[in-house]
Enzyme design. Structure first.
Site, PDB file in Angstrom:
ATOM      1  N   LYS A 219       0.838  -1.207   0.000  1.00  0.00           N
ATOM      2  CA  LYS A 219       0.000   0.000   0.000  1.00  0.00           C
ATOM      3  C   LYS A 219       0.876   1.261   0.000  1.00  0.00           C
ATOM      4  O   LYS A 219       0.596   2.230  -0.712  1.00  0.00           O
ATOM      5  CB  LYS A 219      -0.909  -0.024   1.244  1.00  0.00           C
ATOM      6  CG  LYS A 219      -1.748   1.213   1.431  1.00  0.00           C
ATOM      7  CD  LYS A 219      -2.802   1.356   0.364  1.00  0.00           C
ATOM      8  CE  LYS A 219      -3.490   2.705   0.459  1.00  0.00           C
ATOM      9  NZ  LYS A 219      -4.451   2.914  -0.613  1.00  0.00           N
TER      10      LYS A 219
ATOM     11  N   LYS B 138       1.664  10.694   4.928  1.00  0.00           N
ATOM     12  CA  LYS B 138       2.042   9.592   5.829  1.00  0.00           C
ATOM     13  C   LYS B 138       2.462   8.356   5.023  1.00  0.00           C
ATOM     14  O   LYS B 138       3.469   7.726   5.304  1.00  0.00           O
ATOM     15  CB  LYS B 138       0.833   9.298   6.736  1.00  0.00           C
ATOM     16  CG  LYS B 138       0.907   8.093   7.630  1.00  0.00           C
ATOM     17  CD  LYS B 138       0.100   6.896   7.160  1.00  0.00           C
ATOM     18  CE  LYS B 138      -1.287   7.137   6.667  1.00  0.00           C
ATOM     19  NZ  LYS B 138      -2.046   6.015   6.211  1.00  0.00           N
TER      20      LYS B 138
HETATM   21  P1  NDP Z   1     -10.083  10.034   8.174  1.00  0.00           P
HETATM   22  O1  NDP Z   1      -9.032  11.011   8.544  1.00  0.00           O
HETATM   23  O2  NDP Z   1     -11.252  10.476   7.396  1.00  0.00           O
HETATM   24  O3  NDP Z   1     -10.637   9.298   9.500  1.00  0.00           O
HETATM   25  C1  NDP Z   1      -9.775   8.859  10.481  1.00  0.00           C
HETATM   26  C2  NDP Z   1     -10.526   8.063  11.518  1.00  0.00           C
HETATM   27  O4  NDP Z   1      -9.615   7.732  12.570  1.00  0.00           O
HETATM   28  C3  NDP Z   1     -11.679   8.817  12.165  1.00  0.00           C
HETATM   29  O5  NDP Z   1     -12.663   7.874  12.535  1.00  0.00           O
HETATM   30  C4  NDP Z   1     -11.010   9.415  13.404  1.00  0.00           C
HETATM   31  O6  NDP Z   1     -11.893   9.691  14.451  1.00  0.00           O
HETATM   32  C5  NDP Z   1     -10.118   8.279  13.801  1.00  0.00           C
HETATM   33  N1  NDP Z   1      -8.997   8.736  14.638  1.00  0.00           N
HETATM   34  C6  NDP Z   1      -8.090   9.687  14.363  1.00  0.00           C
HETATM   35  N2  NDP Z   1      -7.194   9.797  15.369  1.00  0.00           N
HETATM   36  C7  NDP Z   1      -7.580   8.891  16.305  1.00  0.00           C
HETATM   37  C8  NDP Z   1      -7.058   8.539  17.573  1.00  0.00           C
HETATM   38  N3  NDP Z   1      -5.959   9.113  18.088  1.00  0.00           N
HETATM   39  N4  NDP Z   1      -7.707   7.582  18.276  1.00  0.00           N
HETATM   40  C9  NDP Z   1      -8.813   6.979  17.778  1.00  0.00           C
HETATM   41  N5  NDP Z   1      -9.348   7.271  16.577  1.00  0.00           N
HETATM   42  C10 NDP Z   1      -8.729   8.214  15.848  1.00  0.00           C
HETATM   43  O7  NDP Z   1      -9.314   8.833   7.447  1.00  0.00           O
HETATM   44  P2  NDP Z   1      -9.846   7.859   6.288  1.00  0.00           P
HETATM   45  O8  NDP Z   1     -11.087   7.200   6.717  1.00  0.00           O
HETATM   46  O9  NDP Z   1      -9.781   8.561   4.983  1.00  0.00           O
HETATM   47  O10 NDP Z   1      -8.629   6.805   6.251  1.00  0.00           O
HETATM   48  C11 NDP Z   1      -8.500   5.745   7.189  1.00  0.00           C
HETATM   49  C12 NDP Z   1      -7.333   4.871   6.725  1.00  0.00           C
HETATM   50  O11 NDP Z   1      -7.615   4.374   5.406  1.00  0.00           O
HETATM   51  C13 NDP Z   1      -6.008   5.646   6.617  1.00  0.00           C
HETATM   52  O12 NDP Z   1      -4.940   4.819   6.974  1.00  0.00           O
HETATM   53  C14 NDP Z   1      -5.939   6.000   5.124  1.00  0.00           C
HETATM   54  O13 NDP Z   1      -4.600   6.214   4.717  1.00  0.00           O
HETATM   55  C15 NDP Z   1      -6.596   4.780   4.508  1.00  0.00           C
HETATM   56  N6  NDP Z   1      -7.193   4.979   3.176  1.00  0.00           N
HETATM   57  C16 NDP Z   1      -8.060   6.027   2.924  1.00  0.00           C
HETATM   58  C17 NDP Z   1      -8.597   6.197   1.656  1.00  0.00           C
HETATM   59  C18 NDP Z   1      -9.551   7.305   1.310  1.00  0.00           C
HETATM   60  O14 NDP Z   1      -9.920   7.432   0.133  1.00  0.00           O
HETATM   61  N7  NDP Z   1     -10.012   8.132   2.258  1.00  0.00           N
HETATM   62  C19 NDP Z   1      -8.250   5.261   0.553  1.00  0.00           C
HETATM   63  C20 NDP Z   1      -7.430   4.156   0.958  1.00  0.00           C
HETATM   64  C21 NDP Z   1      -6.894   4.051   2.203  1.00  0.00           C
HETATM   65  P3  NDP Z   1     -12.623  11.133  14.605  1.00  0.00           P
HETATM   66  O15 NDP Z   1     -13.885  11.004  13.830  1.00  0.00           O
HETATM   67  O16 NDP Z   1     -12.786  11.277  16.057  1.00  0.00           O
HETATM   68  O17 NDP Z   1     -11.670  12.152  14.028  1.00  0.00           O
END
Ligand code: NDP
Length: 295
Positions: free
Chosen positions: A171, A240
């Site tokens: 990835k 990241k």
């Molecule tokens: P977002 O930034 O939209 O969401 C992050 C999530 O993690 C939220 O639910 C957030 O909670 C939670 N979070 C953040 N910090 C903490 C913490 N310290 N403790 C607990 N929960 C936490 O990310 P995405 O959904 O876009 O991405 C998630 C993963 O998937 C990442 O690794 C990303 O690289 C990967 N990804 C994303 C894609 C995309 O198109 N978006 C495509 C492919 C992979 P809160 O709501 O409270 O902020």
């Protein structure tokens, strides 16, 4: 099958939606609880108050958090998953994480009779919505067979990358290439704008030629030319990912000047554009430096 899903972000919420139906029994947890409440208002799911509450009794636990740092925090923090995971459960980490942390989590859980698979996804929010993500996973085939129906609920192309950590490695490299393509396509189009060539004409030819990429075929026409820049994948998360690839290259003594420079450029872009910017907005640093707009 009892499923716990932790992390209802941009992509996590769309993936979890596919698990809110028979034969699954879904529990969700999100750091900001209002998002979990909103999710449970639409889909059939129980909202857990803590990570421990979410995973207690679950057969399969899915985490979809920004990076392995947050996975560790949700595992070991107050009311974390560790003490509540039942023996025989499988943790499927769909975070785009880093290989060494995934390996250390797998070893720690293994000592407690809990299995681990790293299973990052690609295809973005569009594929997440339609349940056709690509899933690249690392771990044991016997463990995968136990979670296959879960992965098939949101994934279409599901590929075994190797041992634990191999999914994360693949990835990170994929996304490093995405980052390189976004910036290189933007640089090429900036040259064309200055040379008096309409970037739409430029894209038309590039996309029928050998310079094309997903950035030139989809991202730039749909998001830059239109100036729409929708937020689907935060730039900070792509920074990241390319950072993980750059560290892997260093650890493995692979010379990667292009990836290293792109990592620096994405760091710069994040500082300028902030935490909430979308990844495609990185083209704005190329535009600003060259005083052009690609439209
Ligand atoms: P977002 O930034 O939209 O969401 C992050 C999530 O993690 C939220 O639910 C957030 O909670 C939670 N979070 C953040 N910090 C903490 C913490 N310290 N403790 C607990 N929960 C936490 O990310 P995405 O959904 O876009 O991405 C998630 C993963 O998937 C990442 O690794 C990303 O690289 C990967 N990804 C994303 C894609 C995309 O198109 N978006 C495509 C492919 C992979 P809160 O709501 O409270 O902020």
């Amino acid at each position: 099958m009892k499923i716990a899903f932790l992390g209802l972000g941009d992509i996590g919420s769309l993936m979890a939606a596919h698990l809110a139906r028979e034969p699954f029994e879904l529990v969700v947890w999100n750091r900001t609880q209002s998002k979990a409440d909103k999710f449970a208002g639409i889909y059939k799911a129980r909202v857990a108050s803590t990570p421990a509450d979410a995973v207690r009794g679950a057969d399969v636990v899915i985490t979809c958090l920004p990076s392995s740092v947050e996975v560790e925090a949700v595992l070991h923090g107050e009311n974390g998953m560790l003490e509540a995971l039942r023996k025989g459960a499988v943790l499927v980490d769909c975070t785009s994480g880093d290989p060494p942390t995934s390996r250390s989590i797998a070893a720690e859980l293994g000592g407690r009779g809990v299995e681990f698979i790293d299973a990052p996804v690609s295809g973005g929010t569009t594929a997440a919505k339609s349940g056709s993500l690509t899933v690249m996973w690392g771990g044991e085939i016997t463990v995968f067979e136990r979670v296959r129906p879960v992965m098939e609920a949101f994934g279409k192309k599901i590929v075994h990358a190797g041992p634990v950590g191999a999914g994360d490695a693949l990835k990170a490299v994929n996304n490093a290439l995405l980052a390189v393509h976004i910036l290189s396509a933007a640089e090429g189009l900036a040259i064309l704008v200055k040379a008096g060539v309409d970037p739409k004409v430029g894209l038309d030819v590039i996309n029928a030629s050998s310079g094309r990429s997903n950035s030139s075929e989809n991202l730039i026409p749909q998001r830059v030319i239109t100036r729409a820049f929708p937020r689907t994948f935060r730039l900070a998360l792509l920074e990241k990912d390319i950072g993980i690839a750059a560290v892997m290259a260093e650890d493995l003594s692979v010379k990667t000047p292009i990836i290293s420079l792109t990592a620096e450029r994405f760091h710069e872009a994040r500082e300028k554009l902030g935490e909430q910017a979308d990844h495609v907005e990185a083209v704005k640093i190329v535009e600003q430096e060259n005083d052009v707009e690609i439209k």
